[in-house]
Design an enzyme around this catalytic site. Structure first.
Site, PDB file in Angstrom:
ATOM      1  N   ASP A 171     -22.351  -3.881 -46.089  1.00 63.07           N
ATOM      2  CA  ASP A 171     -22.068  -3.158 -46.868  1.00 63.07           C
ATOM      3  C   ASP A 171     -23.397  -3.145 -47.549  1.00 63.07           C
ATOM      4  O   ASP A 171     -24.464  -3.731 -47.149  1.00 63.07           O
ATOM      5  CB  ASP A 171     -21.041  -2.908 -48.224  1.00 63.07           C
ATOM      6  CG  ASP A 171     -20.868  -4.130 -48.771  1.00 63.07           C
ATOM      7  OD1 ASP A 171     -21.591  -5.148 -48.678  1.00 63.07           O
ATOM      8  OD2 ASP A 171     -19.856  -4.725 -48.994  1.00 63.07           O
ATOM      9  N   GLY A 178     -40.088 -17.176 -30.147  1.00 60.89           N
ATOM     10  CA  GLY A 178     -39.435 -15.730 -30.436  1.00 60.89           C
ATOM     11  C   GLY A 178     -38.373 -15.772 -29.604  1.00 60.89           C
ATOM     12  O   GLY A 178     -37.661 -16.906 -29.379  1.00 60.89           O
ATOM     13  N   HIS A 185     -32.526 -17.035 -35.969  1.00 57.56           N
ATOM     14  CA  HIS A 185     -33.174 -18.021 -35.657  1.00 57.56           C
ATOM     15  C   HIS A 185     -33.681 -18.329 -34.330  1.00 57.56           C
ATOM     16  O   HIS A 185     -35.036 -18.602 -34.271  1.00 57.56           O
ATOM     17  CB  HIS A 185     -32.526 -19.224 -36.295  1.00 57.56           C
ATOM     18  CG  HIS A 185     -31.811 -19.671 -37.958  1.00 57.56           C
ATOM     19  ND1 HIS A 185     -31.782 -20.574 -38.023  1.00 57.56           N
ATOM     20  CD2 HIS A 185     -32.011 -18.766 -38.650  1.00 57.56           C
ATOM     21  CE1 HIS A 185     -31.629 -20.777 -39.538  1.00 57.56           C
ATOM     22  NE2 HIS A 185     -31.666 -19.452 -39.840  1.00 57.56           N
ATOM     23  N   ASP A 186     -33.224 -17.823 -33.220  1.00 54.50           N
ATOM     24  CA  ASP A 186     -33.856 -17.908 -32.592  1.00 54.50           C
ATOM     25  C   ASP A 186     -34.698 -17.879 -31.968  1.00 54.50           C
ATOM     26  O   ASP A 186     -36.484 -17.737 -31.520  1.00 54.50           O
ATOM     27  CB  ASP A 186     -32.549 -18.025 -31.329  1.00 54.50           C
ATOM     28  CG  ASP A 186     -33.674 -17.684 -29.704  1.00 54.50           C
ATOM     29  OD1 ASP A 186     -34.299 -19.337 -29.670  1.00 54.50           O
ATOM     30  OD2 ASP A 186     -33.697 -17.388 -28.521  1.00 54.50           O
ATOM     31  N   SER A 241     -23.385 -13.122 -45.615  1.00 57.10           N
ATOM     32  CA  SER A 241     -23.625 -14.833 -45.754  1.00 57.10           C
ATOM     33  C   SER A 241     -22.816 -15.548 -47.086  1.00 57.10           C
ATOM     34  O   SER A 241     -22.004 -15.201 -47.968  1.00 57.10           O
ATOM     35  CB  SER A 241     -25.209 -15.321 -46.470  1.00 57.10           C
ATOM     36  OG  SER A 241     -25.638 -15.924 -46.491  1.00 57.10           O
ATOM     37  N   SER A 260     -34.989 -20.390 -26.999  1.00 57.18           N
ATOM     38  CA  SER A 260     -35.134 -22.153 -27.043  1.00 57.18           C
ATOM     39  C   SER A 260     -34.897 -22.382 -27.840  1.00 57.18           C
ATOM     40  O   SER A 260     -33.644 -24.036 -27.334  1.00 57.18           O
ATOM     41  CB  SER A 260     -36.998 -22.130 -27.689  1.00 57.18           C
ATOM     42  OG  SER A 260     -36.655 -21.836 -29.191  1.00 57.18           O
ATOM     43  N   HIS A 315     -27.714 -10.777 -45.661  1.00 53.51           N
ATOM     44  CA  HIS A 315     -26.783 -11.695 -46.188  1.00 53.51           C
ATOM     45  C   HIS A 315     -26.009 -11.431 -47.132  1.00 53.51           C
ATOM     46  O   HIS A 315     -24.970 -11.338 -48.006  1.00 53.51           O
ATOM     47  CB  HIS A 315     -27.640 -12.072 -47.240  1.00 53.51           C
ATOM     48  CG  HIS A 315     -28.975 -13.030 -47.499  1.00 53.51           C
ATOM     49  ND1 HIS A 315     -29.945 -13.417 -47.451  1.00 53.51           N
ATOM     50  CD2 HIS A 315     -29.618 -14.147 -45.788  1.00 53.51           C
ATOM     51  CE1 HIS A 315     -30.336 -14.357 -47.422  1.00 53.51           C
ATOM     52  NE2 HIS A 315     -30.380 -14.309 -45.813  1.00 53.51           N
ATOM     53  N   ASP A 345     -22.444 -11.274 -51.469  1.00 52.88           N
ATOM     54  CA  ASP A 345     -22.250 -10.742 -52.581  1.00 52.88           C
ATOM     55  C   ASP A 345     -20.693 -10.703 -52.441  1.00 52.88           C
ATOM     56  O   ASP A 345     -19.991 -11.489 -51.455  1.00 52.88           O
ATOM     57  CB  ASP A 345     -23.043  -9.564 -51.663  1.00 52.88           C
ATOM     58  CG  ASP A 345     -21.703  -8.857 -50.724  1.00 52.88           C
ATOM     59  OD1 ASP A 345     -21.325  -9.115 -50.258  1.00 52.88           O
ATOM     60  OD2 ASP A 345     -22.454  -7.764 -50.204  1.00 52.88           O
ATOM     61  N   ASP A 390     -36.368 -15.764 -27.322  1.00 51.86           N
ATOM     62  CA  ASP A 390     -36.510 -16.975 -25.910  1.00 51.86           C
ATOM     63  C   ASP A 390     -35.385 -17.870 -25.398  1.00 51.86           C
ATOM     64  O   ASP A 390     -35.684 -18.733 -24.007  1.00 51.86           O
ATOM     65  CB  ASP A 390     -37.498 -17.497 -25.299  1.00 51.86           C
ATOM     66  CG  ASP A 390     -38.460 -18.616 -26.611  1.00 51.86           C
ATOM     67  OD1 ASP A 390     -36.915 -18.978 -26.835  1.00 51.86           O
ATOM     68  OD2 ASP A 390     -39.569 -19.094 -27.075  1.00 51.86           O
TER      69      ASP A 390
END
Length: 264
Positions: free
Chosen positions: A181, A38, A20-21, A157, A42, A154, A174, A40
């Site tokens: 994997d 990007g 996400h950053d 996830s 933030s 994912h 999964d 950085d």
């Protein structure tokens, strides 16, 4: 970052936070120093960016990482927020048995300016279609194969904030969410009981034209070595999004140090 030999929720948060950053970047946005969105820092340093809906589920980890960052700074370590985010994300990947990240670099410049909004992919609703997401990533510099490879993250996830979209909290994407994997790829097409699928993943995997994501997505089914190599390359590129070329030339390789966290 491991529990009972498998990666845990801290690892998952570290991977997602690093994404996400870095991914809040587009070649179409106006460039500004020290980065352009990007990687950085933030997301950690801005007082507002973490409050966006895109970051639901990351605020507890944000607090932990911010505390660690402040501890390191108080102790005199010359560590940057952007580097801490990306190194933690790489360690999060390695904490998952089978994880591979490729080269890990440090030396990014930080900013407290919030990244441009609207540059992260949407899992449901408007913007979750194949063409919108692919274009979003093309504007970041990725190919369809790169995007298909990044989606493989994912595999670890667990959805906790998608109940309104029909996915109960705690649902994995999964059947082996503690391992790095390729089960995610086949199970996106043929989900076993108890697996949740994002509309974005379904849409991206379904388009089988030669230039589409699905064509590449299907190529990773049952082939961990091919996916691992493609993911490592794409993840390295992701971790450097928005970093000026002049800064890249001064960065240092810390791959050996990072790999030592969880030796293969």
């Amino acid at each position: 970052m491991r529990t009972n030999g498998q990666c845990n929720n801290i690892s998952r948060a570290a991977i997602r936070y690093a994404f996400h950053d870095a991914a809040a970047y587009s070649s179409k946005t106006t460039f500004y120093l020290p980065a352009a969105g990007g990687a950085d820092g933030s997301l950690l340093l801005s007082s507002t960016e973490i409050n966006r809906k895109d970051h639901d589920g990351l605020r507890d980890y944000h607090s932990v990482l911010k505390s660690k960052f402040n501890q390191y700074k108080a102790a005199g370590y010359p560590i940057g927020a952007a580097d801490l985010i990306q190194v933690a994300g790489a360690v999060g990947v390695l904490a998952c048995p089978g994880g591979r990240t490729g080269i890990v670099m440090v030396g990014r410049q930080d900013t407290t300016q919030a990244a441009p909004d609207g540059l992260l992919p949407q899992a449901f609703g408007p913007g979750s279609d194949h063409n919108t997401i692919l274009q979003l990533f093309v504007d970041k510099g990725f190919s369809a194969r790169d995007l298909a490879a990044l989606l493989g993250a994912h595999t670890t996830s667990i959805a906790n904030f998608q109940a309104s979209n029909g996915i109960p909290a705690g649902t994995p994407q999964d059947s082996t969410s503690g391992l790095w994997d390729v089960n995610y790829y086949n199970e996106t097409y043929y989900p076993p009981a108890g697996i949740g699928r994002f509309d974005s993943d379904i849409n991206l995997s379904a388009n089988m034209s030669r230039t589409a994501v699905g064509y590449q997505f299907k190529s990773f089914v049952g082939l961990p070595a091919q996916w691992g190599a493609s993911f490592a390359s794409a993840y390295n590129f992701l971790s450097l999004l928005g970093v000026p070329r002049s800064v890249k030339s001064t960065m240092q390789d810390c791959t050996t140090v990072v790999n030592a966290a969880f030796p293969s």
